[in-house]
Design an enzyme around this catalytic site. Structure first.
Site, mmCIF file in Angstrom:
data_model
loop_
_atom_site.group_PDB
_atom_site.id
_atom_site.type_symbol
_atom_site.label_atom_id
_atom_site.label_comp_id
_atom_site.label_asym_id
_atom_site.label_seq_id
_atom_site.Cartn_x
_atom_site.Cartn_y
_atom_site.Cartn_z
ATOM 1 N N LYS A 13 0.840 -1.217 0.000
ATOM 2 C CA LYS A 13 0.000 0.000 0.000
ATOM 3 C C LYS A 13 0.872 1.263 0.000
ATOM 4 C CE LYS A 13 -1.895 -1.055 3.968
ATOM 5 N NZ LYS A 13 -1.101 -2.272 4.312
ATOM 6 N N ARG A 88 -9.137 0.746 9.346
ATOM 7 C CA ARG A 88 -8.657 -0.611 9.628
ATOM 8 C C ARG A 88 -9.630 -1.405 10.469
ATOM 9 N NH1 ARG A 88 -2.813 0.339 9.204
ATOM 10 N NH2 ARG A 88 -1.787 -1.613 9.593
ATOM 11 N N ARG A 127 12.115 -5.775 4.744
ATOM 12 C CA ARG A 127 11.949 -4.333 4.495
ATOM 13 C C ARG A 127 12.969 -3.518 5.300
ATOM 14 N NH1 ARG A 127 6.193 -1.650 5.369
ATOM 15 N NH2 ARG A 127 6.404 -2.637 7.412
ATOM 16 N N ARG A 160 11.940 -1.671 10.915
ATOM 17 C CA ARG A 160 10.885 -1.258 11.837
ATOM 18 C C ARG A 160 10.781 -2.239 13.001
ATOM 19 N NH1 ARG A 160 5.618 0.340 8.298
ATOM 20 N NH2 ARG A 160 4.637 -0.968 9.879
ATOM 21 N N ARG A 171 0.415 -9.174 13.621
ATOM 22 C CA ARG A 171 -0.212 -8.169 12.750
ATOM 23 C C ARG A 171 -1.096 -8.823 11.694
ATOM 24 N NH1 ARG A 171 4.887 -5.222 10.667
ATOM 25 N NH2 ARG A 171 3.479 -3.971 9.402
HETATM 26 P P1 AP5 Z 1 4.981 -1.582 1.785
HETATM 27 O O1 AP5 Z 1 4.613 -0.747 0.607
HETATM 28 O O2 AP5 Z 1 5.681 -0.919 2.929
HETATM 29 O O3 AP5 Z 1 3.676 -2.336 2.318
HETATM 30 P P2 AP5 Z 1 2.470 -1.770 3.200
HETATM 31 O O4 AP5 Z 1 1.249 -2.466 2.719
HETATM 32 O O5 AP5 Z 1 2.452 -0.274 3.178
HETATM 33 O O6 AP5 Z 1 2.925 -2.347 4.599
HETATM 34 P P3 AP5 Z 1 2.968 -1.715 6.071
HETATM 35 O O7 AP5 Z 1 3.711 -2.701 6.932
HETATM 36 O O8 AP5 Z 1 3.517 -0.330 6.046
HETATM 37 O O9 AP5 Z 1 1.508 -1.755 6.426
HETATM 38 P P4 AP5 Z 1 0.878 -1.792 7.792
HETATM 39 O O10 AP5 Z 1 -0.498 -1.581 7.349
HETATM 40 O O11 AP5 Z 1 1.092 -2.939 8.665
HETATM 41 O O12 AP5 Z 1 1.689 -0.667 8.597
HETATM 42 P P5 AP5 Z 1 1.258 0.756 9.102
HETATM 43 O O13 AP5 Z 1 2.450 1.581 9.108
HETATM 44 O O14 AP5 Z 1 0.040 1.232 8.402
HETATM 45 O O15 AP5 Z 1 5.852 -2.822 1.268
HETATM 46 C C1 AP5 Z 1 6.413 -3.753 2.166
HETATM 47 C C2 AP5 Z 1 7.744 -4.317 1.596
HETATM 48 O O16 AP5 Z 1 7.465 -5.025 0.382
HETATM 49 C C3 AP5 Z 1 8.770 -3.237 1.205
HETATM 50 O O17 AP5 Z 1 10.050 -3.695 1.505
HETATM 51 C C4 AP5 Z 1 8.593 -3.049 -0.309
HETATM 52 O O18 AP5 Z 1 9.783 -2.623 -0.933
HETATM 53 C C5 AP5 Z 1 8.163 -4.448 -0.737
HETATM 54 N N1 AP5 Z 1 7.199 -4.421 -1.848
HETATM 55 C C6 AP5 Z 1 6.148 -3.560 -2.023
HETATM 56 N N2 AP5 Z 1 5.471 -3.869 -3.146
HETATM 57 C C7 AP5 Z 1 6.081 -4.972 -3.673
HETATM 58 C C8 AP5 Z 1 5.814 -5.794 -4.833
HETATM 59 N N3 AP5 Z 1 4.779 -5.543 -5.669
HETATM 60 N N4 AP5 Z 1 6.637 -6.846 -5.080
HETATM 61 C C9 AP5 Z 1 7.676 -7.120 -4.232
HETATM 62 N N5 AP5 Z 1 7.990 -6.375 -3.123
HETATM 63 C C10 AP5 Z 1 7.193 -5.320 -2.859
HETATM 64 O O19 AP5 Z 1 0.800 0.429 10.598
HETATM 65 C C11 AP5 Z 1 1.724 0.073 11.603
HETATM 66 C C12 AP5 Z 1 0.996 -0.020 12.948
HETATM 67 O O20 AP5 Z 1 0.422 1.260 13.279
HETATM 68 C C13 AP5 Z 1 -0.181 -1.006 13.004
HETATM 69 O O21 AP5 Z 1 0.230 -2.315 13.296
HETATM 70 C C14 AP5 Z 1 -1.015 -0.387 14.139
HETATM 71 O O22 AP5 Z 1 -0.476 -0.681 15.409
HETATM 72 C C15 AP5 Z 1 -0.846 1.113 13.927
HETATM 73 N N6 AP5 Z 1 -1.900 1.659 13.044
HETATM 74 C C16 AP5 Z 1 -1.701 2.254 11.826
HETATM 75 N N7 AP5 Z 1 -2.874 2.628 11.309
HETATM 76 C C17 AP5 Z 1 -3.831 2.278 12.197
HETATM 77 C C18 AP5 Z 1 -5.239 2.373 12.206
HETATM 78 N N8 AP5 Z 1 -5.915 2.920 11.178
HETATM 79 N N9 AP5 Z 1 -5.900 1.900 13.279
HETATM 80 C C19 AP5 Z 1 -5.250 1.368 14.342
HETATM 81 N N10 AP5 Z 1 -3.906 1.223 14.377
HETATM 82 C C20 AP5 Z 1 -3.203 1.671 13.315
#
Ligand code: AP5
Length: 214
Positions: A13, A88, A127, A160, A171
């Protein structure tokens, strides 16, 4: 355009949101990035959020809803925005609908990134991110030229805290239990589109652009 990118952790994403920001004039609103910024700034909200994030749990709905309410009122979000990692939970999706309704606006499109859990574990554990400029790498798919050094700004790359194997499993469990029902919420509103997130980043971008053009 108000676009929601929905999908499990590591589905790409953030990678795709950054590409859309480069091509179009919509800011990326990532609740994960906002919470990490609050942690880095040492605010009370950051300290509270860290407890949840480090254990792989979701931060309470009211906290993230408040962040999104404030951020979407900023001038750069007037013409639209991309939501990355929000909503979420179903209560977050309902709160977003109410918030937008009160501004005579609405979610236009929701894109669900579909991908098997095994690939997510591989992506998340490999990552590496640059805390200074936000650039993202993967030790196998998209390695930096120099090990652990950001090719954009020269800063050190880090892993991270929540990208450790035991937290990744938590997660994913949280995603299936609490976030997957959000897809159903938007499917009932006929706003949901899906894409195969297992493909390469460029192929996913292309599929996303086609979905947005429809
Ligand atoms: P990446 O693009 O970073 O993937 P992502 O889907 O953005 O993954 P995140 O881990 O950032 O999502 P998340 O939803 O868990 O974390 P968030 O920060 O929102 O890609 C991942 C890896 O794959 C990279 O190395 C990239 O290079 C590689 N890649 C990408 N596309 C690829 C492809 N097509 N092919 C191959 N490789 C590829 O949330 C973190 C924490 O914050 C949560 O656990 C929670 O505690 C809190 N939080 C955040 N938002 C909320 C909410 N709305 N409500 C409650 N808690 C929340």
């Amino acid at each position: 355009m108000i676009l929601v990118l929905l999908g499990p952790p590591g589905s790409g994403k953030g990678t795709q949101a950054k590409k859309i920001v480069r091509d179009r004039d919509w800011p990326q609103l990532s609740t994960g990035d906002m919470l990490r910024a609050a942690i880095a700034a040492g605010t009370a909200l950051g300290r509270e959020a860290k407890r949840y994030m480090d254990s792989g749990s979701l931060v309470p709905d009211q906290v993230v809803i408040g962040l999104i309410r404030e951020r979407t009122e900023q001038p750069d979000a007037k013409a639209g925005f991309i939501l990355d990692g929000f909503p979420r939970t179903v209560p977050q999706a309902q709160a977003l609908d109410q918030m937008l309704q009160s501004r005579a606006s609405k979610v236009d499109r929701v894109v669900l990134f579909e991908i098997p859990d095994e690939e997510l574990v591989r992506r998340l554990s490999g990552r590496r991110t640059c805390l200074k400029c936000g650039a993202m790498y993967h030790i196998e798919n998209a390695p930096p030229e120099k090990k652990d050094v950001c090719g954009h700004c020269g800063s050190e790359l880090t892993q991270r805290d929540d990208d450790r194997p035991e937290i990744i499993s938590k997660r994913l469990k949280v995603y299936h239990e609490q976030t997957a029902p959000v897809a159903e919420y938007y499917r009932k509103q006929s706003k949901l589109r899906t894409l195969d997130a297992l493909k390469s980043p460029d192929e996913v971008s292309l599929a996303l652009a086609e979905t947005l053009a429809r």
